[in-house]
Scaffold this motif. Structure first.
Motif, PDB file in Angstrom:
ATOM      1  N   GLY A   1       0.785  -1.226   0.000  1.00  0.00           N
ATOM      2  CA  GLY A   1       0.000   0.000   0.000  1.00  0.00           C
ATOM      3  C   GLY A   1       0.817   1.276   0.000  1.00  0.00           C
ATOM      4  N   ARG A   2       2.084   1.147   0.345  1.00  0.00           N
ATOM      5  CA  ARG A   2       2.968   2.317   0.348  1.00  0.00           C
ATOM      6  C   ARG A   2       3.615   2.486  -1.024  1.00  0.00           C
ATOM      7  N   ALA A   3       4.199   3.647  -1.239  1.00  0.00           N
ATOM      8  CA  ALA A   3       4.934   3.870  -2.480  1.00  0.00           C
ATOM      9  C   ALA A   3       6.309   3.202  -2.387  1.00  0.00           C
ATOM     10  N   ALA A   4       6.687   2.563  -3.470  1.00  0.00           N
ATOM     11  CA  ALA A   4       8.028   1.986  -3.569  1.00  0.00           C
ATOM     12  C   ALA A   4       8.848   2.882  -4.483  1.00  0.00           C
ATOM     13  N   ASN A   5       9.973   3.363  -3.960  1.00  0.00           N
ATOM     14  CA  ASN A   5      10.860   4.242  -4.727  1.00  0.00           C
ATOM     15  C   ASN A   5      12.163   3.515  -4.988  1.00  0.00           C
TER      16      ASN A   5
ATOM     17  N   GLU B   1       0.248   3.667 -16.432  1.00  0.00           N
ATOM     18  CA  GLU B   1      -0.653   2.996 -15.497  1.00  0.00           C
ATOM     19  C   GLU B   1       0.091   2.149 -14.474  1.00  0.00           C
ATOM     20  N   MET B   2       1.335   1.844 -14.748  1.00  0.00           N
ATOM     21  CA  MET B   2       2.099   0.996 -13.837  1.00  0.00           C
ATOM     22  C   MET B   2       2.942   1.794 -12.859  1.00  0.00           C
TER      23      MET B   2
ATOM     24  N   LEU C   1       6.538   3.118  -7.734  1.00  0.00           N
ATOM     25  CA  LEU C   1       5.283   2.367  -7.760  1.00  0.00           C
ATOM     26  C   LEU C   1       4.406   2.998  -6.694  1.00  0.00           C
ATOM     27  N   PRO C   2       3.357   3.716  -7.057  1.00  0.00           N
ATOM     28  CA  PRO C   2       2.654   4.571  -6.092  1.00  0.00           C
ATOM     29  C   PRO C   2       1.975   3.820  -4.943  1.00  0.00           C
ATOM     30  N   HIS C   3       1.458   2.654  -5.202  1.00  0.00           N
ATOM     31  CA  HIS C   3       0.777   1.878  -4.163  1.00  0.00           C
ATOM     32  C   HIS C   3       1.167   0.412  -4.353  1.00  0.00           C
ATOM     33  N   ALA C   4       2.273   0.026  -3.757  1.00  0.00           N
ATOM     34  CA  ALA C   4       2.807  -1.311  -3.994  1.00  0.00           C
ATOM     35  C   ALA C   4       1.862  -2.393  -3.462  1.00  0.00           C
ATOM     36  N   THR C   5       1.746  -3.465  -4.242  1.00  0.00           N
ATOM     37  CA  THR C   5       0.978  -4.626  -3.807  1.00  0.00           C
ATOM     38  C   THR C   5       1.915  -5.826  -3.725  1.00  0.00           C
ATOM     39  N   LEU C   6       1.421  -6.906  -3.145  1.00  0.00           N
ATOM     40  CA  LEU C   6       2.254  -8.103  -3.008  1.00  0.00           C
ATOM     41  C   LEU C   6       2.694  -8.617  -4.381  1.00  0.00           C
ATOM     42  N   ARG C   7       1.873  -8.384  -5.394  1.00  0.00           N
ATOM     43  CA  ARG C   7       2.210  -8.849  -6.749  1.00  0.00           C
ATOM     44  C   ARG C   7       3.315  -8.024  -7.400  1.00  0.00           C
TER      45      ARG C   7
END
Lengths: 111, 117
Positions: A15-19, A58-59, A75-81
């Motif tokens: 849910g957090r951003a990944a930089n 979109e990614m 990645l603005p809202h990282a998910t487990l995928r």
């Protein structure tokens, strides 16, 4: 093609951003910055690329510094995928030009 | 994005036999395709560049007589691992670059996991 330097691994909360940072201090004027990711046991997947302006799709978003010596994939809202190895590659935008992969960053998205 | 299909996704063969891997660009024509090999926990290493209608260009250290590449059409390249040995066990991945009209980013197949027993 210019070499890139990436941290070998990073963690990110779901849910957090990944930089994800990338250094490419020897990049040439006609080389683009490309980002790909590889989920375990699959072929690499194209994410985004840019020359000097920031790009968004979109990614992800791609932020390139003004001197073009480094960039950040967001990645603005990282998910487990999104857990994967992320590769930053600089390359001349030419149909006959292959991609040279470095070590990449292994991103682990945690719940 | 464009689609590159690789087949088979997984193959097990006996030592000494040959294995053919196919790489197809499904919705675009690719005059150039690339073959990579990836060992466990390592990055992708370019093996060869496959050019439609001409001989492939191999990277240093890659045996051209062992890894036969044929690029017979604008949508198909094949890699044949001849007289396979256990050390050839690896993940093989093909890539094709679409033309300028599609942005010239590279698209990759799903990969083929080869196990030689």
């Amino acid at each position: 093609d210019a070499k890139t330097t990436q941290p070998p691994s990073m963690d990110c909360a779901e849910g957090r951003a990944a930089n994800l940072p990338c250094n490419h201090s020897t990049i040439s004027g006609n080389e683009y910055v490309y980002w790909y990711r590889q989920i375990h046991s699959q072929g690499p997947q194209y994410i985004i690329h840019g020359l000097k302006n920031n790009e968004t799709n979109e990614m992800a978003s791609l932020i390139i510094t003004e001197d073009r010596k480094s960039s950040t994939l967001i990645l603005p809202h990282a998910t487990l995928r999104d857990t994967a190895v992320y590769y930053c590659i600089v390359r001349v935008n030419n149909a006959g030009n292959m991609l040279t992969f470095g070590g990449g960053t292994r991103l682990m998205v945690k719940p | 994005g464009a689609v590159v299909s690789q087949h088979p996704s997984r193959v097990i063969c006996k030592s000494g036999t040959s294995v053919k891997i196919e790489c197809r660009s499904l919705d675009f024509q690719a005059t150039t395709m690339f073959w990579y090999r990836q060992f466990p926990k390592q990055s992708l290493m370019l093996m060869a560049t496959s050019n439609e209608g001409s001989k492939a260009t191999y990277e240093q250290g890659v045996e051209k007589d062992k890894f036969l590449i044929n690029h017979a059409s604008l949508t198909l390249s094949t890699l044949t691992v001849t007289s396979a040995h256990p050390e050839d066990s690896s993940f093989y991945i093909c890539s094709a670059i679409s033309g300028a009209s599609m942005g010239t980013e590279a698209f990759f197949g799903q990969g083929t996991r080869l196990t030689v027993v």
